[in-house]
Design a protein around this motif. Structure first.
Motif, PDB file in Angstrom:
ATOM      1  N   ARG A 104       0.850  -1.191   0.000  1.00 27.04           N
ATOM      2  CA  ARG A 104       0.000   0.000   0.000  1.00 27.04           C
ATOM      3  C   ARG A 104       0.884   1.238   0.000  1.00 27.04           C
ATOM      4  NH1 ARG A 104      -3.341   0.590   4.892  1.00 27.04           N
ATOM      5  NH2 ARG A 104      -4.937   1.601   3.624  1.00 27.04           N
ATOM      6  N   GLY A 105       0.365   2.324  -0.613  1.00 23.14           N
ATOM      7  CA  GLY A 105       1.123   3.556  -0.568  1.00 23.14           C
ATOM      8  C   GLY A 105       0.659   4.570  -1.588  1.00 23.14           C
ATOM      9  N   THR A 175       4.306   2.374   1.614  1.00 19.11           N
ATOM     10  CA  THR A 175       4.393   2.761   3.013  1.00 19.11           C
ATOM     11  C   THR A 175       4.230   1.535   3.898  1.00 19.11           C
ATOM     12  OG1 THR A 175       2.026   3.288   3.026  1.00 19.11           O
ATOM     13  CG2 THR A 175       3.566   5.107   2.620  1.00 19.11           C
ATOM     14  N   SER A 176       3.678   0.454   3.318  1.00 17.58           N
ATOM     15  CA  SER A 176       3.608  -0.817   4.037  1.00 17.58           C
ATOM     16  C   SER A 176       3.711  -1.965   3.045  1.00 17.58           C
ATOM     17  CB  SER A 176       2.318  -0.935   4.855  1.00 17.58           C
ATOM     18  OG  SER A 176       1.195  -1.098   4.018  1.00 17.58           O
ATOM     19  N   GLU A 178       3.350  -6.335   3.253  1.00 14.18           N
ATOM     20  CA  GLU A 178       3.022  -7.468   4.115  1.00 14.18           C
ATOM     21  C   GLU A 178       3.263  -8.787   3.379  1.00 14.18           C
ATOM     22  OE1 GLU A 178      -0.956  -9.538   5.765  1.00 14.18           O
ATOM     23  OE2 GLU A 178      -0.780  -7.411   6.298  1.00 14.18           O
ATOM     24  N   ARG A 192       4.301  -7.789   8.644  1.00 13.96           N
ATOM     25  CA  ARG A 192       4.075  -6.513   7.961  1.00 13.96           C
ATOM     26  C   ARG A 192       5.234  -5.568   8.250  1.00 13.96           C
ATOM     27  NH1 ARG A 192      -1.241  -4.325   9.632  1.00 13.96           N
ATOM     28  NH2 ARG A 192      -0.143  -3.606  11.509  1.00 13.96           N
ATOM     29  N   GLU A 194       6.332  -1.562   7.950  1.00 12.81           N
ATOM     30  CA  GLU A 194       5.804  -0.214   7.794  1.00 12.81           C
ATOM     31  C   GLU A 194       6.952   0.781   7.736  1.00 12.81           C
ATOM     32  OE1 GLU A 194       1.606   0.297   9.718  1.00 12.81           O
ATOM     33  OE2 GLU A 194       2.904  -0.709  11.190  1.00 12.81           O
ATOM     34  N   ARG A 195       6.821   1.726   6.826  1.00 12.55           N
ATOM     35  CA  ARG A 195       7.866   2.715   6.633  1.00 12.55           C
ATOM     36  C   ARG A 195       8.036   3.565   7.893  1.00 12.55           C
ATOM     37  NH1 ARG A 195      11.343   3.095   2.214  1.00 12.55           N
ATOM     38  NH2 ARG A 195       9.590   3.021   0.736  1.00 12.55           N
ATOM     39  N   SER A 196       9.285   3.761   8.281  1.00 10.75           N
ATOM     40  CA  SER A 196       9.595   4.605   9.435  1.00 10.75           C
ATOM     41  C   SER A 196      10.858   5.396   9.104  1.00 10.75           C
ATOM     42  CB  SER A 196       9.817   3.745  10.690  1.00 10.75           C
ATOM     43  OG  SER A 196      10.183   4.550  11.797  1.00 10.75           O
ATOM     44  N   TRP A 200      12.457   0.668   7.984  1.00  8.24           N
ATOM     45  CA  TRP A 200      11.224  -0.088   8.132  1.00  8.24           C
ATOM     46  C   TRP A 200      11.123  -0.653   9.538  1.00  8.24           C
ATOM     47  CZ3 TRP A 200       7.834  -0.333   4.025  1.00  8.24           C
ATOM     48  CH2 TRP A 200       8.355   0.019   2.771  1.00  8.24           C
ATOM     49  N   SER A 202       9.096  -3.841  11.407  1.00  5.75           N
ATOM     50  CA  SER A 202       8.333  -5.052  11.084  1.00  5.75           C
ATOM     51  C   SER A 202       7.574  -5.549  12.300  1.00  5.75           C
ATOM     52  CB  SER A 202       9.258  -6.148  10.572  1.00  5.75           C
ATOM     53  OG  SER A 202      10.155  -6.583  11.581  1.00  5.75           O
TER      54      SER A 202
END
Length: 207
Positions: A104-105, A175-176, A178, A192, A194-196, A200, A202
């Motif tokens: 997703r993003g 942005t994620s 999975e 999953r 997720e962008r940080s 990332w 997890s």
């Protein structure tokens, strides 16, 4: 023994330096060997002006550390939706592997140079079809489409097919991401990312 990326992904140890794009490449390489048809196939979800989701199958045409690219007619329904609401989700499910990847993003348009390069790599028949099709708009009959293709083929002759201005590509910038792997008794594995910032984070998820 050196662990594969998949073993590290689903191990309960530290995944802090695990790159989800690298994991994807490991899975995609396996899919290209095992999947009998179109390992590049992905379901693409967009939203319309009413906020309703819309999903269809497309092909993953290119990918790199920036994201996942597909090419299309920008005047199509999905092209219009992405222009108005530049965000999307995709899922690739490889039945032969019993695995899937969700992404997703936000969405960005690829550069003209990227679009030209991919268009040039396509079969000539596909290039002509991209120019002839008014994608997503009403068509009176299949013969009307075939006639348009024949007329355009005759008009172009032996010349190179020029990429239509309405045909280009979109890139989903994740942005994620999975990763899912089938497990016995529905005890699947799910992780999953997720962008940080520039990295990332997890998380293992209940199946």
């Amino acid at each position: 023994m050196l662990q594969t990326l998949t073993e590290r992904l689903f191990d309960d140890g530290d995944r802090a330096d695990l790159d989800p794009f690298a994991v994807f490449e490991e899975w995609f390489a396996l899919a290209k060997e095992a999947e009998p048809n179109d390992p590049h196939a992905m379901a693409l979800a967009t939203v319309d002006d009413d906020g309703l989701p819309d999903v269809r199958m497309v092909l993953l045409n290119a990918r790199d550390a920036r994201g996942f690219c597909f090419f299309t007619n920008f005047e199509s329904m999905k092209g219009g939706q992405l222009d108005a609401h530049p965000k999307a989700a995709m899922v690739m499910h490889w039945k032969s592997l019993r695995r899937q990847v969700r992404v997703r993003g936000p969405v960005e348009v690829v550069t003209p140079e990227e679009a030209d390069a991919y268009f040039a790599s396509r079969a000539r028949g596909s290039q002509i079809a991209s120019s002839a099709s008014e994608q997503s708009r009403p068509l009176a009959s299949r013969q009307q489409l075939l006639t348009r293709v024949a007329d355009l083929t005759a008009e172009i002759g032996e010349d190179a097919v020029v990429r239509p201005q309405h045909w280009s590509g979109f890139r989903i910038v994740p942005t994620s991401m999975e990763f899912w792997r089938d497990g016995q008794y529905r005890l699947h594995d799910r992780v999953r990312f997720e962008r940080s910032g520039d990295g990332w984070v997890s998380t293992r998820l209940y199946p």
